[in-house]
Enzyme design. Structure first.
Site, PDB file in Angstrom:
ATOM      1  N   ARG A   1      -0.695   9.503  -9.793  1.00  0.00           N
ATOM      2  CA  ARG A   1      -0.744   8.268  -9.003  1.00  0.00           C
ATOM      3  C   ARG A   1      -0.176   7.061  -9.757  1.00  0.00           C
ATOM      4  O   ARG A   1       0.453   6.193  -9.160  1.00  0.00           O
ATOM      5  CB  ARG A   1      -2.194   7.959  -8.607  1.00  0.00           C
ATOM      6  CG  ARG A   1      -2.784   8.877  -7.563  1.00  0.00           C
ATOM      7  CD  ARG A   1      -4.250   8.521  -7.303  1.00  0.00           C
ATOM      8  NE  ARG A   1      -4.408   7.124  -6.922  1.00  0.00           N
ATOM      9  CZ  ARG A   1      -4.238   6.662  -5.675  1.00  0.00           C
ATOM     10  NH1 ARG A   1      -3.946   7.480  -4.698  1.00  0.00           N
ATOM     11  NH2 ARG A   1      -4.373   5.375  -5.419  1.00  0.00           N
TER      12      ARG A   1
ATOM     13  N   ASN B   1     -11.173  -2.473  -5.214  1.00  0.00           N
ATOM     14  CA  ASN B   1     -10.416  -1.484  -5.988  1.00  0.00           C
ATOM     15  C   ASN B   1     -11.098  -1.082  -7.297  1.00  0.00           C
ATOM     16  O   ASN B   1     -10.730  -0.075  -7.912  1.00  0.00           O
ATOM     17  CB  ASN B   1      -8.985  -1.973  -6.263  1.00  0.00           C
ATOM     18  CG  ASN B   1      -8.072  -1.917  -5.061  1.00  0.00           C
ATOM     19  OD1 ASN B   1      -7.171  -2.743  -4.902  1.00  0.00           O
ATOM     20  ND2 ASN B   1      -8.265  -0.945  -4.169  1.00  0.00           N
ATOM     21  N   TRP B   2     -12.147  -1.821  -7.716  1.00  0.00           N
ATOM     22  CA  TRP B   2     -12.905  -1.401  -8.917  1.00  0.00           C
ATOM     23  C   TRP B   2     -13.587  -0.061  -8.674  1.00  0.00           C
ATOM     24  O   TRP B   2     -13.999   0.608  -9.620  1.00  0.00           O
ATOM     25  CB  TRP B   2     -13.971  -2.443  -9.281  1.00  0.00           C
ATOM     26  CG  TRP B   2     -13.417  -3.786  -9.640  1.00  0.00           C
ATOM     27  CD1 TRP B   2     -13.436  -4.893  -8.854  1.00  0.00           C
ATOM     28  CD2 TRP B   2     -12.784  -4.174 -10.866  1.00  0.00           C
ATOM     29  NE1 TRP B   2     -12.833  -5.958  -9.510  1.00  0.00           N
ATOM     30  CE2 TRP B   2     -12.432  -5.547 -10.750  1.00  0.00           C
ATOM     31  CE3 TRP B   2     -12.463  -3.510 -12.055  1.00  0.00           C
ATOM     32  CZ2 TRP B   2     -11.787  -6.257 -11.756  1.00  0.00           C
ATOM     33  CZ3 TRP B   2     -11.823  -4.222 -13.065  1.00  0.00           C
ATOM     34  CH2 TRP B   2     -11.497  -5.573 -12.913  1.00  0.00           C
TER      35      TRP B   2
ATOM     36  N   SER C   1      -8.073  -4.745   5.252  1.00  0.00           N
ATOM     37  CA  SER C   1      -8.710  -4.463   3.958  1.00  0.00           C
ATOM     38  C   SER C   1      -9.135  -5.717   3.194  1.00  0.00           C
ATOM     39  O   SER C   1      -8.856  -5.846   2.000  1.00  0.00           O
ATOM     40  CB  SER C   1      -7.784  -3.593   3.081  1.00  0.00           C
ATOM     41  OG  SER C   1      -7.465  -2.389   3.740  1.00  0.00           O
TER      42      SER C   1
ATOM     43  N   GLU D   1       1.612 -13.102  12.471  1.00  0.00           N
ATOM     44  CA  GLU D   1       2.142 -11.930  13.172  1.00  0.00           C
ATOM     45  C   GLU D   1       2.025 -10.748  12.216  1.00  0.00           C
ATOM     46  O   GLU D   1       2.232 -10.898  11.008  1.00  0.00           O
ATOM     47  CB  GLU D   1       3.615 -12.151  13.552  1.00  0.00           C
ATOM     48  CG  GLU D   1       3.834 -13.311  14.500  1.00  0.00           C
ATOM     49  CD  GLU D   1       3.158 -13.100  15.851  1.00  0.00           C
ATOM     50  OE1 GLU D   1       3.119 -11.950  16.324  1.00  0.00           O
ATOM     51  OE2 GLU D   1       2.656 -14.100  16.425  1.00  0.00           O
TER      52      GLU D   1
ATOM     53  N   GLY E   1      -0.025   5.510  -4.376  1.00  0.00           N
ATOM     54  CA  GLY E   1      -0.601   6.813  -4.735  1.00  0.00           C
ATOM     55  C   GLY E   1       0.044   7.921  -3.922  1.00  0.00           C
ATOM     56  O   GLY E   1       0.449   8.962  -4.479  1.00  0.00           O
TER      57      GLY E   1
ATOM     58  N   TRP F   1       2.940   7.919  -2.484  1.00  0.00           N
ATOM     59  CA  TRP F   1       4.356   8.050  -2.877  1.00  0.00           C
ATOM     60  C   TRP F   1       4.453   8.994  -4.077  1.00  0.00           C
ATOM     61  O   TRP F   1       5.295   9.895  -4.104  1.00  0.00           O
ATOM     62  CB  TRP F   1       4.901   6.675  -3.232  1.00  0.00           C
ATOM     63  CG  TRP F   1       6.339   6.618  -3.648  1.00  0.00           C
ATOM     64  CD1 TRP F   1       7.425   6.439  -2.839  1.00  0.00           C
ATOM     65  CD2 TRP F   1       6.847   6.742  -4.992  1.00  0.00           C
ATOM     66  NE1 TRP F   1       8.579   6.429  -3.587  1.00  0.00           N
ATOM     67  CE2 TRP F   1       8.255   6.617  -4.907  1.00  0.00           C
ATOM     68  CE3 TRP F   1       6.270   6.941  -6.242  1.00  0.00           C
ATOM     69  CZ2 TRP F   1       9.081   6.686  -6.036  1.00  0.00           C
ATOM     70  CZ3 TRP F   1       7.088   7.016  -7.360  1.00  0.00           C
ATOM     71  CH2 TRP F   1       8.463   6.892  -7.251  1.00  0.00           C
TER      72      TRP F   1
ATOM     73  N   ASP G   1       0.832  -1.214   0.000  1.00  0.00           N
ATOM     74  CA  ASP G   1       0.000   0.000   0.000  1.00  0.00           C
ATOM     75  C   ASP G   1       0.867   1.264   0.000  1.00  0.00           C
ATOM     76  O   ASP G   1       1.978   1.255   0.515  1.00  0.00           O
ATOM     77  CB  ASP G   1      -0.908  -0.029   1.246  1.00  0.00           C
ATOM     78  CG  ASP G   1      -2.086   0.917   1.104  1.00  0.00           C
ATOM     79  OD1 ASP G   1      -2.368   1.384  -0.022  1.00  0.00           O
ATOM     80  OD2 ASP G   1      -2.731   1.201   2.127  1.00  0.00           O
TER      81      ASP G   1
ATOM     82  N   HIS H   1       2.271   3.403  -9.058  1.00  0.00           N
ATOM     83  CA  HIS H   1       2.055   1.979  -9.374  1.00  0.00           C
ATOM     84  C   HIS H   1       3.244   1.414 -10.155  1.00  0.00           C
ATOM     85  O   HIS H   1       3.671   0.289  -9.940  1.00  0.00           O
ATOM     86  CB  HIS H   1       0.756   1.795 -10.161  1.00  0.00           C
ATOM     87  CG  HIS H   1      -0.469   2.194  -9.386  1.00  0.00           C
ATOM     88  ND1 HIS H   1      -0.679   1.819  -8.080  1.00  0.00           N
ATOM     89  CD2 HIS H   1      -1.561   2.948  -9.723  1.00  0.00           C
ATOM     90  CE1 HIS H   1      -1.836   2.309  -7.649  1.00  0.00           C
ATOM     91  NE2 HIS H   1      -2.381   3.001  -8.625  1.00  0.00           N
TER      92      HIS H   1
HETATM   93  C1  IPE Z   1      -5.432  -2.717  -0.152  1.00  0.00           C
HETATM   94  O1  IPE Z   1      -5.092  -1.379  -0.330  1.00  0.00           O
HETATM   95  C2  IPE Z   1      -5.482  -3.412  -1.487  1.00  0.00           C
HETATM   96  C3  IPE Z   1      -4.196  -3.551  -2.165  1.00  0.00           C
HETATM   97  C4  IPE Z   1      -3.015  -3.248  -1.674  1.00  0.00           C
HETATM   98  C5  IPE Z   1      -4.266  -4.129  -3.481  1.00  0.00           C
HETATM   99  P1  IPE Z   1      -6.210  -0.250  -0.457  1.00  0.00           P
HETATM  100  O2  IPE Z   1      -5.485   1.041  -0.608  1.00  0.00           O
HETATM  101  O3  IPE Z   1      -7.184  -0.612  -1.518  1.00  0.00           O
HETATM  102  O4  IPE Z   1      -6.940  -0.352   0.943  1.00  0.00           O
HETATM  103  P2  IPE Z   1      -7.803   0.702   1.752  1.00  0.00           P
HETATM  104  O5  IPE Z   1      -8.835   1.252   0.809  1.00  0.00           O
HETATM  105  O6  IPE Z   1      -6.854   1.769   2.208  1.00  0.00           O
HETATM  106  O7  IPE Z   1      -8.378  -0.061   2.902  1.00  0.00           O
HETATM  107  C1  IPE Z   2      -1.655   0.227  -3.382  1.00  0.00           C
HETATM  108  O1  IPE Z   2      -1.401   1.581  -3.409  1.00  0.00           O
HETATM  109  C2  IPE Z   2      -1.873  -0.342  -4.768  1.00  0.00           C
HETATM  110  C3  IPE Z   2      -3.260  -0.745  -5.060  1.00  0.00           C
HETATM  111  C4  IPE Z   2      -4.253  -0.730  -4.207  1.00  0.00           C
HETATM  112  C5  IPE Z   2      -3.531  -1.202  -6.410  1.00  0.00           C
HETATM  113  P1  IPE Z   2      -2.571   2.639  -3.407  1.00  0.00           P
HETATM  114  O2  IPE Z   2      -2.963   2.940  -4.807  1.00  0.00           O
HETATM  115  O3  IPE Z   2      -3.689   2.176  -2.523  1.00  0.00           O
HETATM  116  O4  IPE Z   2      -1.867   3.905  -2.768  1.00  0.00           O
HETATM  117  P2  IPE Z   2      -2.478   4.914  -1.708  1.00  0.00           P
HETATM  118  O5  IPE Z   2      -2.955   4.104  -0.548  1.00  0.00           O
HETATM  119  O6  IPE Z   2      -3.600   5.639  -2.386  1.00  0.00           O
HETATM  120  O7  IPE Z   2      -1.330   5.801  -1.349  1.00  0.00           O
HETATM  121 MG    MG Z   3      -4.083   2.395  -0.559  1.00  0.00          MG
END
Ligand code: IPE
Ligand code: IPE
Ligand code: MG
Length: 265
Positions: A48, A83-84, A211, A222, A38, A40, A35, A52
């Site tokens: 964003r 994530n959709w 999540s 752990e 975005g 970063w 996680d 990735h």
């Molecule tokens: C969890 O991250 C899913 C993945 C890393 C693929 P999210 O960014 O989707 O989770 P939430 O929305 O912060 O819980």
């Molecule tokens: C995790 O990074 C990757 C996916 C969920 C695909 P994020 O895209 O959730 O990054 P943040 O949490 O918005 O920084």
């Molecule tokens: Mg995230």
């Protein structure tokens, strides 16, 4: 599959373990919530999607480290069933990125004897990605290196519902006596069938939640949470996570630590 409460003297797949870690107590299976991509990118004033892209490099680095350090399995969360809900452009970018990376990396995965699997509701992924997934899974299925599980359109609740549906179908057909459904039978219908449960869950970017990841399998994992954003995850961060893991006393509901059982054996 649940964790056997036995010593790990048979664990001889010890790789080049970094200084400061106990090679006899490496986690056998690491689960990773990757996680912070975005954030970063946003912190650098970038879109964003650049996060990735950088996340892919972190994943390649982490897979190699785990393999070199003798970790048996790495299961990563690449795309959740939730994530959709992201903007269409970001979702489309991610699907195209998965395709590109899989195509580009397949040869080196094969050379490094990685056994790759994709866990999740794969039927709704773009058909090109589904084909690449089938090809990569089949090509690497006999490999004896690290098990690399990529959770794609994965949701823990959906996985549990699928398992319940499959068991119900078998029972309705008369192939399975419902009274014989126990934890092992149930686990055999999960995407992770045959894999040991993760010993260690790492979540990057400081969020303190799971999540919808591996709801069944993480029962006794752990948990290590680091503020490091996923694209910055490196050998130092992985070593810290494993050192944290090795400082824990795993009791699995009992009174004595499994670690002391390793030490005695
Ligand atoms: C969890 O991250 C899913 C993945 C890393 C693929 P999210 O960014 O989707 O989770 P939430 O929305 O912060 O819980
Ligand atoms: C995790 O990074 C990757 C996916 C969920 C695909 P994020 O895209 O959730 O990054 P943040 O949490 O918005 O920084
Ligand atoms: Mg995230």
């Amino acid at each position: 599959m649940s964790r056997p409460s036995v010593s790990r003297t048979d664990f001889n797949n010890v790789g080049a373990c970094p200084t400061g870690l106990d090679p006899r107590r490496m986690p056998e299976h690491i689960a990773m919530i990757m996680d912070g991509n975005g954030r970063w990118a946003e912190a650098k004033g970038l879109p964003r999607i650049m996060g990735h892209r950088a996340g892919v490099e972190a994943l390649k680095r982490t897979l190699r480290l785990c393999s070199d350090w003798g970790i048996g399995a790495l299961t990563v969360y690449a795309f959740s069933t939730e994530n959709w809900a992201r903007p269409g452009d970001e979702v489309n970018f991610l699907m195209a990125l998965f395709e590109r990376v899989l195509q580009r990396e397949l040869d080196s995965l094969q050379q490094e004897k990685v056994r790759i699997k994709f866990l999740g509701d794969l039927q709704v992924l773009p058909s090109k990605l589904q084909n690449l997934i089938s090809e990569a899974t089949a090509l690497t299925s006999e490999n004896n290196g690290i098990h690399f599980n990529v959770c794609t359109n994965y949701g823990g609740r959906r996985e549990l519902v699928f398992a319940a549906q499959k068991l119900a179908e078998r029972s309705a057909k008369g192939d399975l006596d419902p009274s014989l459904i126990d934890e092992n039978v149930f686990a055999s219908e999960l995407f992770t069938a045959g894999e040991l449960d993760p010993d260690l869950l790492i979540r990057t970017s400081g969020e303190r939640r799971i999540s919808n990841f591996l709801l069944w399998q993480l029962a006794y994992a752990e948990i290590h949470i680091t503020d490091t954003l996923w694209p910055d995850f490196d050998a130092t961060a992985l070593r810290e996570a494993i050192a944290d893991y090795q400082s824990r006393h795993r009791r699995f509901g009992g009174l004595s630590s499994i670690d002391s059982c390793y030490a005695e054996s």
